[in-house]
Design a protein around this motif. Sequence first.
Motif, PDB file in Angstrom:
ATOM      1  N   SER A  10       0.988 -16.057   0.602  1.00 13.66           N
ATOM      2  CA  SER A  10       1.021 -15.371   1.890  1.00 13.66           C
ATOM      3  C   SER A  10       1.722 -16.240   2.932  1.00 13.66           C
ATOM      4  O   SER A  10       2.473 -15.733   3.779  1.00 13.66           O
ATOM      5  N   GLU A  42       2.130   2.756  -2.494  1.00  9.26           N
ATOM      6  CA  GLU A  42       0.895   2.712  -1.705  1.00  9.26           C
ATOM      7  C   GLU A  42       0.038   1.490  -2.036  1.00  9.26           C
ATOM      8  O   GLU A  42      -0.891   1.149  -1.289  1.00  9.26           O
ATOM      9  N   SER A  43       0.360   0.813  -3.133  1.00  9.80           N
ATOM     10  CA  SER A  43      -0.433  -0.346  -3.543  1.00  9.80           C
ATOM     11  C   SER A  43       0.163  -1.674  -3.085  1.00  9.80           C
ATOM     12  O   SER A  43      -0.425  -2.731  -3.313  1.00  9.80           O
ATOM     13  N   LEU A  44       1.321  -1.636  -2.438  1.00 13.03           N
ATOM     14  CA  LEU A  44       1.986  -2.878  -2.056  1.00 13.03           C
ATOM     15  C   LEU A  44       1.235  -3.647  -0.981  1.00 13.03           C
ATOM     16  O   LEU A  44       1.461  -4.841  -0.788  1.00 13.03           O
ATOM     17  N   SER A  45       0.340  -2.980  -0.289  1.00 10.73           N
ATOM     18  CA  SER A  45      -0.430  -3.659   0.761  1.00 10.73           C
ATOM     19  C   SER A  45      -1.316  -4.759   0.202  1.00 10.73           C
ATOM     20  O   SER A  45      -1.793  -5.616   0.952  1.00 10.73           O
ATOM     21  N   GLN A  46      -1.509  -4.761  -1.140  1.00  9.18           N
ATOM     22  CA  GLN A  46      -2.324  -5.817  -1.745  1.00  9.18           C
ATOM     23  C   GLN A  46      -1.545  -7.124  -1.902  1.00  9.18           C
ATOM     24  O   GLN A  46      -2.114  -8.159  -2.270  1.00  9.18           O
ATOM     25  N   TYR A  93       1.492  -9.105   3.228  1.00  8.25           N
ATOM     26  CA  TYR A  93       2.338  -7.909   3.366  1.00  8.25           C
ATOM     27  C   TYR A  93       2.227  -7.278   4.749  1.00  8.25           C
ATOM     28  O   TYR A  93       3.227  -6.901   5.365  1.00  8.25           O
ATOM     29  N   ASN A  94       1.022  -7.143   5.251  1.00 12.56           N
ATOM     30  CA  ASN A  94       0.817  -6.462   6.533  1.00 12.56           C
ATOM     31  C   ASN A  94       1.188  -7.317   7.746  1.00 12.56           C
ATOM     32  O   ASN A  94       1.114  -6.844   8.888  1.00 12.56           O
ATOM     33  N   GLY A 122       6.564  -5.179   5.819  1.00  8.66           N
ATOM     34  CA  GLY A 122       5.300  -4.488   5.589  1.00  8.66           C
ATOM     35  C   GLY A 122       4.923  -3.573   6.742  1.00  8.66           C
ATOM     36  O   GLY A 122       4.472  -2.434   6.536  1.00  8.66           O
ATOM     37  N   LYS A 123       5.114  -4.046   7.938  1.00 12.12           N
ATOM     38  CA  LYS A 123       4.763  -3.243   9.108  1.00 12.12           C
ATOM     39  C   LYS A 123       5.601  -1.969   9.198  1.00 12.12           C
ATOM     40  O   LYS A 123       5.112  -0.909   9.600  1.00 12.12           O
ATOM     41  N   GLU A 124       6.880  -2.092   8.818  1.00 13.25           N
ATOM     42  CA  GLU A 124       7.791  -0.952   8.910  1.00 13.25           C
ATOM     43  C   GLU A 124       7.905  -0.168   7.605  1.00 13.25           C
ATOM     44  O   GLU A 124       8.536   0.891   7.567  1.00 13.25           O
ATOM     45  N   GLY A 125       7.312  -0.700   6.524  1.00 12.28           N
ATOM     46  CA  GLY A 125       7.405  -0.021   5.228  1.00 12.28           C
ATOM     47  C   GLY A 125       8.798  -0.060   4.636  1.00 12.28           C
ATOM     48  O   GLY A 125       9.207   0.864   3.923  1.00 12.28           O
TER      49      GLY A 125
END
Length: 295
Positions: A221, A246-250, A254-255, A260-263
């Motif tokens: 991270s 939808e699982s990439l937040s793990q 990422y966030n 991550g914020k913009e996808g």
Amino acid sequence: MKLLNTVLVVAMSAGIFYSCTTSSKEEQKTPQTESEEITDQGPRIVSLHASASEIISALGCEEDLVGTDITSVYPESVKKITKLGHISGITAQGILSLKPTLVVVHKDELSAQLEKQLQEVGVQIEKIEQNYTPEGTIRLISSLGETLDRKEEAQELIAAFNQEMDSLTVTSSNKKVVFIYARGAGTLMVAGKGTPMDALIQLAGAENPCSDFKDFKPLTSESLVKANPDALFFFNSGIESMGGLESLSQIPGYNLINAGKEGHVVSMEGSLVSSFGPRLPKAIRELSNKLSAVQ
């Protein structure tokens, strides 16, 4: 770093001429040895490198391929050819069971033991080099064209390659793109210098902020947040292994990053990204187009 990392006696002549063309021969009046019978049937090629397999097929020699490594999946028809596994686990016994006259392998991926075993039974070994540049692709095509006696076909392939490269329109940007190799959430690696992903990102006009190390290293991270990429780049299969977008937040961090914020996530077919073969112009164009949507 390699991510995914007895002998069958066959009397073969060291002077075999390895051509892709299958020429007819006059019948021998004297009894043939096993190696002579194999030679009379034409060349039998084992390719242990995805880019080489693709080029061999493009040169019109796919019918001479009798075995490949597991990464050789293009063109689609190559998937039907006997698979020997990953280069790190391939044995002389497995190769020689296919009675090859020629084995094509990257010079850095051929162990001394395997090379010795193949040489002892007279199998020709073509040790290729590959660097991740358009010029490197041209050299590889030319080299294999020479080995396979397909010089004219190689020049035609190079001419088509150059034409496609010249037609590319790539606009340089300041977008930072990080490639993540994923095999489920438990295996996440980041591409650094010296990788085809790093080279492709640059050819597509973007920047790899993870260029302070070579090859791949485990994702953390801290490193991801420090890089703060505008987009994350994956193989299609990598995202699938994670369970979908939808699982990439793990992914750790990422966030907290712009991507991550913009996808902003892009993905491409793995063999297209990493091969740096005749389809390189297509790979550059596809990644460039995908990144153009990242604002």
